[in-house]
Design a protein around this motif. Sequence first.
Motif, PDB file in Angstrom:
ATOM      1  N   MET A   1      26.209  25.483   3.664  1.00 56.97           N
ATOM      2  CA  MET A   1      26.267  26.927   3.394  1.00 56.97           C
ATOM      3  C   MET A   1      27.596  27.488   3.903  1.00 56.97           C
ATOM      4  O   MET A   1      28.039  27.156   5.005  1.00 56.97           O
ATOM      5  CB  MET A   1      25.113  27.650   4.091  1.00 56.97           C
ATOM      6  N   ASN A   2      28.235  28.324   3.088  1.00 58.67           N
ATOM      7  CA  ASN A   2      29.487  28.974   3.480  1.00 58.67           C
ATOM      8  C   ASN A   2      29.172  30.306   4.151  1.00 58.67           C
ATOM      9  O   ASN A   2      28.603  31.206   3.535  1.00 58.67           O
ATOM     10  CB  ASN A   2      30.359  29.208   2.241  1.00 58.67           C
ATOM     11  N   PHE A   3      29.532  30.425   5.424  1.00 55.46           N
ATOM     12  CA  PHE A   3      29.231  31.641   6.171  1.00 55.46           C
ATOM     13  C   PHE A   3      30.431  32.577   6.166  1.00 55.46           C
ATOM     14  O   PHE A   3      31.476  32.257   6.732  1.00 55.46           O
ATOM     15  CB  PHE A   3      28.859  31.298   7.621  1.00 55.46           C
ATOM     16  N   PRO A   4      30.309  33.738   5.508  1.00 61.44           N
ATOM     17  CA  PRO A   4      31.410  34.703   5.548  1.00 61.44           C
ATOM     18  C   PRO A   4      31.533  35.303   6.942  1.00 61.44           C
ATOM     19  O   PRO A   4      30.595  35.257   7.750  1.00 61.44           O
ATOM     20  CB  PRO A   4      30.987  35.770   4.531  1.00 61.44           C
ATOM     21  N   THR A   5      32.700  35.859   7.228  1.00 61.89           N
ATOM     22  CA  THR A   5      32.946  36.432   8.554  1.00 61.89           C
ATOM     23  C   THR A   5      33.205  37.930   8.437  1.00 61.89           C
ATOM     24  O   THR A   5      33.374  38.480   7.352  1.00 61.89           O
ATOM     25  CB  THR A   5      34.172  35.780   9.208  1.00 61.89           C
TER      26      THR A   5
ATOM     27  N   THR B   1      30.822  39.853   4.505  1.00 62.89           N
ATOM     28  CA  THR B   1      29.434  39.629   4.909  1.00 62.89           C
ATOM     29  C   THR B   1      28.472  40.490   4.095  1.00 62.89           C
ATOM     30  O   THR B   1      27.278  40.192   4.034  1.00 62.89           O
ATOM     31  CB  THR B   1      29.238  39.925   6.403  1.00 62.89           C
TER      32      THR B   1
END
Length: 254
Positions: A1-5, A236
């Motif tokens: 999973m790509n976690f945005p910041t 996010t």
Amino acid sequence: MNFPTFELNGKVALVTGGSKGIGLGMAQALGRYGATVVITSRGADEGETAVQQLKEEGMNAAYIQADVTKKEQVERLVNEIVERFGSLDILVNNAGMNIRKPLVEVEESDWDRVLGVNLKGIFLVGQACAKQMIKQNYGRIINISSIFGSVGMSFQTSYAASKGGINQLTKIWAEELAPNNITVNAIGPGYIMTPMTQDWLSDPERVEKIVNSTMIKRFGEISDLVGPVVFLASDTSKYVTGQVLHVDGGWTAR
């Protein structure tokens, strides 16, 4: 999973009415998370002072004077931002005012002033920024509304009408601009202690009524808006659009 910041490095943000109060607080928040921040207001002295404060805190910031009720000034503002910084990625559409009077005492000029800044100004800035964001195929528009866009209170005829209009603009723009990778949301603060509200909140009886209308039993602080504005400005929140996020201690949930 790509976690945005929540990081905003490389983004350029415009905050209208950014020289004091809520606007300045949100400009500080965006700057601390890495955005280049441009603030605009009618008062050049206050604006330059605010930018100096941001720079002393280590942020990349600039001031451009403009009256948000004047289309030619708004268009000049957006063009100058793009010329100087290369893009315009985030708009915090914050400039606003209030004239509190009973309905039977509201003058036509009062109505025109409040709706001119709070609704026409929001429209003109939002329109100009949207044109640039469409070219970029990216943008975050955050309109600053109020709990009084959703609930009623005496002496708020013009102000509440303008904020209700902002809520509707937010929904309409969200649908129109979604194909261009632009999200549009609003923040609806409750009573936040600022220079604009200080005199109004000097009446102990009024203070008690307002505090008791919240679940958290206190006024809001400018710092309470940091999380919401950074969330809506960052990736996010890329699946959030057309929403009014009330920051009101639970007032509107009752």
